[in-house]
Design an enzyme around this catalytic site. Structure first.
Site, PDB file in Angstrom:
ATOM      1  N   ARG A  33      -9.798   0.364   8.966  1.00 39.59           N
ATOM      2  CA  ARG A  33      -9.314  -0.969   9.328  1.00 39.59           C
ATOM      3  C   ARG A  33     -10.360  -1.784  10.059  1.00 39.59           C
ATOM      4  NH1 ARG A  33      -3.576   0.264   9.124  1.00 39.59           N
ATOM      5  NH2 ARG A  33      -2.330  -1.621   9.219  1.00 39.59           N
ATOM      6  N   ARG A  85      10.932  -0.038  11.866  1.00 41.62           N
ATOM      7  CA  ARG A  85       9.611  -0.275  12.449  1.00 41.62           C
ATOM      8  C   ARG A  85       9.668  -1.444  13.405  1.00 41.62           C
ATOM      9  NH1 ARG A  85       4.660   0.279   8.288  1.00 41.62           N
ATOM     10  NH2 ARG A  85       3.793  -1.020   9.955  1.00 41.62           N
ATOM     11  N   ARG A 114      11.446  -5.744   5.192  1.00 40.86           N
ATOM     12  CA  ARG A 114      11.267  -4.315   5.477  1.00 40.86           C
ATOM     13  C   ARG A 114      11.824  -3.995   6.861  1.00 40.86           C
ATOM     14  NH1 ARG A 114       5.216  -1.878   5.359  1.00 40.86           N
ATOM     15  NH2 ARG A 114       5.160  -2.783   7.446  1.00 40.86           N
ATOM     16  N   LYS A 139       0.820  -1.212   0.000  1.00 37.18           N
ATOM     17  CA  LYS A 139       0.000   0.000   0.000  1.00 37.18           C
ATOM     18  C   LYS A 139       0.852   1.259   0.000  1.00 37.18           C
ATOM     19  CE  LYS A 139      -2.161  -1.138   3.831  1.00 37.18           C
ATOM     20  NZ  LYS A 139      -1.515  -2.432   4.147  1.00 37.18           N
ATOM     21  N   ARG A 147      -0.414  -9.342  13.354  1.00 36.70           N
ATOM     22  CA  ARG A 147      -0.977  -8.274  12.515  1.00 36.70           C
ATOM     23  C   ARG A 147      -1.813  -8.867  11.393  1.00 36.70           C
ATOM     24  NH1 ARG A 147       4.257  -5.446  10.886  1.00 36.70           N
ATOM     25  NH2 ARG A 147       2.923  -4.044   9.700  1.00 36.70           N
TER      26      ARG A 147
HETATM   27  N1  ADP Z   1       5.648  -5.535  -5.831  1.00 35.62           N
HETATM   28  C1  ADP Z   1       6.463  -5.776  -4.801  1.00 35.62           C
HETATM   29  N2  ADP Z   1       7.292  -6.818  -4.861  1.00 35.62           N
HETATM   30  C2  ADP Z   1       8.127  -7.080  -3.839  1.00 35.62           C
HETATM   31  N3  ADP Z   1       8.210  -6.349  -2.716  1.00 35.62           N
HETATM   32  C3  ADP Z   1       7.397  -5.289  -2.598  1.00 35.62           C
HETATM   33  C4  ADP Z   1       6.476  -4.952  -3.621  1.00 35.62           C
HETATM   34  N4  ADP Z   1       5.798  -3.844  -3.216  1.00 35.62           N
HETATM   35  C5  ADP Z   1       6.276  -3.521  -1.985  1.00 35.62           C
HETATM   36  N5  ADP Z   1       7.236  -4.390  -1.617  1.00 35.62           N
HETATM   37  C6  ADP Z   1       8.009  -4.399  -0.394  1.00 35.62           C
HETATM   38  O1  ADP Z   1       7.156  -5.002   0.587  1.00 35.62           O
HETATM   39  C7  ADP Z   1       7.238  -4.311   1.828  1.00 35.62           C
HETATM   40  C8  ADP Z   1       5.882  -3.803   2.238  1.00 35.62           C
HETATM   41  O2  ADP Z   1       5.471  -2.793   1.334  1.00 35.62           O
HETATM   42  P1  ADP Z   1       4.678  -1.522   1.872  1.00 35.62           P
HETATM   43  O3  ADP Z   1       4.448  -0.658   0.680  1.00 35.62           O
HETATM   44  O4  ADP Z   1       5.386  -0.920   3.032  1.00 35.62           O
HETATM   45  O5  ADP Z   1       3.308  -2.255   2.307  1.00 35.62           O
HETATM   46  P2  ADP Z   1       2.125  -1.802   3.284  1.00 35.62           P
HETATM   47  O6  ADP Z   1       2.120  -0.292   3.320  1.00 35.62           O
HETATM   48  O7  ADP Z   1       0.893  -2.375   2.624  1.00 35.62           O
HETATM   49  O8  ADP Z   1       2.412  -2.461   4.591  1.00 35.62           O
HETATM   50  C9  ADP Z   1       8.246  -3.209   1.622  1.00 35.62           C
HETATM   51  O9  ADP Z   1       9.483  -3.639   2.114  1.00 35.62           O
HETATM   52  C10 ADP Z   1       8.299  -3.009   0.126  1.00 35.62           C
HETATM   53  O10 ADP Z   1       9.569  -2.576  -0.298  1.00 35.62           O
HETATM   54 MG    MG Z   2       2.055   1.076   4.944  1.00 30.06          MG
END
Ligand code: ADP
Ligand code: MG
Length: 192
Positions: free
Chosen positions: A89, A134, A128, A14, A146
């Site tokens: 949520r 985080r 991440r 997201k 979660r």
């Molecule tokens: N298409 C993708 N393929 C692989 N990893 C991704 C992809 N999109 C996001 N990520 C990685 O997955 C993790 C979660 O993404 P994030 O955008 O922070 O998700 P959310 O906000 O839904 O928790 C991050 O480390 C991001 O870099």
């Molecule tokens: Mg997020």
């Protein structure tokens, strides 16, 4: 106004997609997670309370996040639309959001739901956690909490908007650019 919810479990992408979508469509990004992490960084009373829950992988009370969203809407009267990320949520938050928007003669136009398998979510969140700082990303058990909270409480948000035919599922696995293309296409169909 064009208002969209980018929906999906933790780690579904997201935040990553929001950054690109707000740029392309000129929307104001409202991420309750980012707002809460801002409160924690500023060491406010709200932030200190929220941190205890977030560190356990639990949701912050509805009144708290709805209050933050209410203020954000009030503080952005000129926005041509909002992208809600990580909010609503719960079912109750969805009802509260619809009410806040209706007071502006607006509504949620579409809910874009990112679908990602659980194994992939856990892999992404642990990854991440290596760099995000985080505290809710480092431990596999908290991550599983979660995801369980998501199934127990947040999936009701999709059910709420399904009754209005507003939910579109998009595959959240593959390259960031391909997913961005699919999300953009769905927005363009509805935002003209
Ligand atoms: N298409 C993708 N393929 C692989 N990893 C991704 C992809 N999109 C996001 N990520 C990685 O997955 C993790 C979660 O993404 P994030 O955008 O922070 O998700 P959310 O906000 O839904 O928790 C991050 O480390 C991001 O870099
Ligand atoms: Mg997020």
């Amino acid at each position: 106004m064009f208002n969209l919810i980018l929906f999906g479990p933790p780690g579904s992408g997201k935040g990553t997609q929001s950054e690109k979508l707000i740029e392309k469509f000129g929307l104001k990004h409202l991420s309750t997670g980012d707002l809460l992490r801002g409160e924690i960084a500023a060491q406010t009373a709200l932030g200190l309370e929220a941190k205890k829950l977030m560190d356990q992988g639990q949701l912050v009370p509805d009144e708290v996040v709805v209050g933050m969203i209410r203020s954000a809407l009030e503080n952005n009267p000129q926005a041509k639309g909002f992208l809600f990320d990580g909010f609503p949520r719960t079912k109750e938050q969805s009802v509260a959001l619809d009410k806040l928007l209706s007071e502006k003669s607006a509504a949620i136009n579409v809910v874009l739901a990112l679908d990602v398998t659980e194994d992939e979510l856990i892999k992404r969140l642990l990854n991440r956690g290596l760099t995000s700082g985080r505290t809710d990303d480092v431990n596999e058990e908290i991550i599983k909490n979660r995801i369980a909270e998501y199934h127990k409480k947040t999936s009701a948000v999709a059910d709420h908007y399904k009754q209005f035919d507003k939910v579109v599922h998009v595959k959240g696995e593959g390259s960031v650019d391909d997913i961005f293309g699919a999300l953009s296409g769905e927005i363009e169909k509805r935002n003209n």
